[in-house]
Motif scaffolding. Structure first.
Motif, PDB file in Angstrom:
ATOM      1  N   SER A 128      -5.716   3.359   7.479  1.00 21.48           N
ATOM      2  CA  SER A 128      -6.721   3.475   6.428  1.00 21.48           C
ATOM      3  C   SER A 128      -6.843   4.921   5.980  1.00 21.48           C
ATOM      4  CB  SER A 128      -8.081   2.978   6.936  1.00 21.48           C
ATOM      5  OG  SER A 128      -9.085   3.224   5.971  1.00 21.48           O
ATOM      6  N   GLU A 129      -6.953   5.112   4.643  1.00 22.40           N
ATOM      7  CA  GLU A 129      -7.139   6.460   4.120  1.00 22.40           C
ATOM      8  C   GLU A 129      -8.558   6.959   4.373  1.00 22.40           C
ATOM      9  OE1 GLU A 129      -5.563   7.299   0.172  1.00 22.40           O
ATOM     10  OE2 GLU A 129      -4.338   5.498   0.320  1.00 22.40           O
ATOM     11  N   HIS A 180      -0.064   0.185   8.923  1.00 18.13           N
ATOM     12  CA  HIS A 180      -1.267   0.436   8.130  1.00 18.13           C
ATOM     13  C   HIS A 180      -2.157   1.482   8.783  1.00 18.13           C
ATOM     14  CE1 HIS A 180      -4.710  -0.045   5.647  1.00 18.13           C
ATOM     15  NE2 HIS A 180      -5.414  -0.744   6.514  1.00 18.13           N
ATOM     16  N   LEU A 191       0.794  -1.227   0.000  1.00 17.87           N
ATOM     17  CA  LEU A 191       0.000   0.000   0.000  1.00 17.87           C
ATOM     18  C   LEU A 191       0.834   1.289   0.000  1.00 17.87           C
ATOM     19  CD1 LEU A 191      -3.052  -0.832   2.300  1.00 17.87           C
ATOM     20  CD2 LEU A 191      -2.813  -1.050  -0.179  1.00 17.87           C
ATOM     21  N   GLU A 246       1.859   1.843  -3.587  1.00 16.22           N
ATOM     22  CA  GLU A 246       0.685   2.126  -4.425  1.00 16.22           C
ATOM     23  C   GLU A 246       0.184   3.537  -4.176  1.00 16.22           C
ATOM     24  OE1 GLU A 246      -3.251   2.970  -5.467  1.00 16.22           O
ATOM     25  OE2 GLU A 246      -2.689   2.638  -3.352  1.00 16.22           O
ATOM     26  N   ARG A 247       0.118   3.924  -2.920  1.00 12.59           N
ATOM     27  CA  ARG A 247      -0.374   5.262  -2.601  1.00 12.59           C
ATOM     28  C   ARG A 247       0.552   6.319  -3.173  1.00 12.59           C
ATOM     29  NH1 ARG A 247      -0.276   9.250   1.613  1.00 12.59           N
ATOM     30  NH2 ARG A 247      -2.344  10.165   1.881  1.00 12.59           N
ATOM     31  N   ALA A 302      -7.746   2.330  -3.719  1.00 15.98           N
ATOM     32  CA  ALA A 302      -7.266   1.767  -4.970  1.00 15.98           C
ATOM     33  C   ALA A 302      -8.301   0.775  -5.499  1.00 15.98           C
ATOM     34  CB  ALA A 302      -5.936   1.061  -4.762  1.00 15.98           C
ATOM     35  N   ARG A 332      -0.143   6.565  -6.863  1.00 16.25           N
ATOM     36  CA  ARG A 332      -1.444   7.199  -7.144  1.00 16.25           C
ATOM     37  C   ARG A 332      -1.371   8.701  -6.916  1.00 16.25           C
ATOM     38  NH1 ARG A 332      -5.198   7.051  -3.287  1.00 16.25           N
ATOM     39  NH2 ARG A 332      -4.277   5.129  -2.467  1.00 16.25           N
ATOM     40  N   LEU A 333      -0.731   9.110  -5.810  1.00 15.45           N
ATOM     41  CA  LEU A 333      -0.620  10.531  -5.514  1.00 15.45           C
ATOM     42  C   LEU A 333       0.302  11.249  -6.490  1.00 15.45           C
ATOM     43  CD1 LEU A 333      -0.482  10.522  -1.599  1.00 15.45           C
ATOM     44  CD2 LEU A 333      -2.430  11.000  -3.096  1.00 15.45           C
TER      45      LEU A 333
END
Length: 373
Positions: free
Chosen positions: A194-195, A192, A18, A21-22, A46, A25-26
């Motif tokens: 969560s967004e 972790h 994650l 991936e984040r 995602a 994406r950003l």
């Protein structure tokens, strides 16, 4: 760039992906996960392109084929056939179709996933291996890869090699004989969080706030309420407050424990659970160990199968954890860990090593810079 992240449908295999991936994406890249659709909430926001069976269905199918239990057997033959064989058999067609639809420019696959490498090889796309824990020993890694390569060959596909290995496991926790591969890129692991907006709030312990706070968790896979009750009972005689985190499979459930110093919660991201915690009792899962050490918190580890005994051994070798052999030993061990400053000092030392690893944003730049023409 379109980046496909691929992983075994399990928390411990997806959560380490994650941060990267984040970051992608950003940075404006288009990302998606190739895994089972039931894990969509784990990787959100995602998107997911579903492929293959759930972990539970794959385990049942594997047992029917071989008579073995892949949750307790970490031998090369078993791991090779489970990850490189059965899971590929159950997901290859769906994965290939989904990947053609997404048309990735780059694939990032966690260490035990071979659907990502399969589709990358078929589409002629470069791919990156992303670790989820301590480096696999050579016989285990080779058994998984050779089995997957044989399954790929049956489809007329030659399994290619990754051009880089992203590794979230700090060097200080690797085996003594470990040698970093030439293509290794160390990525800083992150607990972790969560967004999505979380309803979690740290519990209050009226008239007990001066006492140390202990988090008890057996991770995201082990669902053993009896063991948790025994751990809590062993802590009852200690001057501590206890937060017990249940696994995702226990959603809506609680434990038959009570007391002013005990709070039971369902699944909460580890980054939130660790706030204000003085010690952690765990089963030694890779994600838990990295999250806890990254926060500089000492541990008591009761290792429960697969890679957990090795994780416990390496953490104890650092001096950041005490290892126990039974649930009822947790209370006394927590007292020792809290009472001896060397445990916290070692955990904080490990946190320093972890902080020195590349943040996800830097790793993303390194990966895009290393790609071939």
């Amino acid at each position: 760039m379109r980046i496909l992240f691929s992983g075994t449908p399990a928390y411990g295999h997806l959560l380490p992906l994650l941060p990267l991936e984040r970051a992608a994406r950003l940075a404006g890249h288009t990302t998606t996960f190739l895994t089972h659709a039931s894990l969509e909430s784990v990787v959100a926001p995602a998107p997911v392109v579903g492929a293959g069976a759930t972990l539970e269905v794959t385990l049942v199918e594997f047992h029917q084929r071989t008579g073995k239990d892949a949750t307790t057997d970490m031998s090369p033959a078993t791991a090779g056939e489970f990850f490189g064989g059965t899971r590929v058999d159950l997901g290859a067609d769906e994965a290939l179709a989904a990947a053609r639809g997404f048309a990735p420019d780059l694939v990032v696959a966690e260490t035990a996933d071979f659907l990502g490498p399969l589709v990358a090889s078929e589409l002629g796309v470069e791919w990156v291996s992303h670790g989820v824990g301590i480096a696999l020993e050579a016989p285990l890694a080779e058994a998984m890869r050779s089995t997957a390569a044989a399954r790929a060959a049956e489809r007329g596909i030659t399994l290619t090699r990754p051009f880089a290995s992203v590794d979230p496991w700090p060097a200080c926790l690797q085996r003594d004989d470990w040698e970093p591969p030439a293509d290794r890129i160390a990525i800083r692991p992150q607990a972790h969080e969560s967004e999505a907006a979380s309803q979690w709030r740290q519990p209050s312990f009226p008239r007990r706030e001066h006492l140390p706070r202990v988090l008890v968790t057996l991770g995201t896979v082990i669902d053993d309420s009896e063991a948790l009750v025994k751990i809590v009972a062993s802590l009852a005689g200690q001057d501590v407050n206890v937060i017990v985190a249940l696994p995702p499979s226990a959603e809506g459930e609680t434990l038959p424990v009570e007391g002013d110093g005990v709070h039971v919660t369902g699944f909460v991201p580890m980054g939130l659970l660790l706030q204000g915690v003085d010690a952690v009792v765990s089963s030694g899962g890779a994600g838990t160990v990295l999250s806890v050490l990254g926060a500089g918190v000492p541990m008591v580890i009761w290792p429960l199968g697969l890679d957990k005994p090795l994780n416990a051994e390496r953490t104890a070798a650092l001096g950041a954890a005490e290892v126990i052999g039974a649930a009822d030993e947790a209370g006394a061990a927590v007292t020792r860990v809290l009472g001896e400053p060397s445990y916290r000092a070692a955990a904080q030392g490990a946190a320093g090593h972890i902080a020195a690893m590349h943040p996800a944003e830097e790793v993303l730049s390194l990966l895009t810079g290393r790609r071939g023409p």
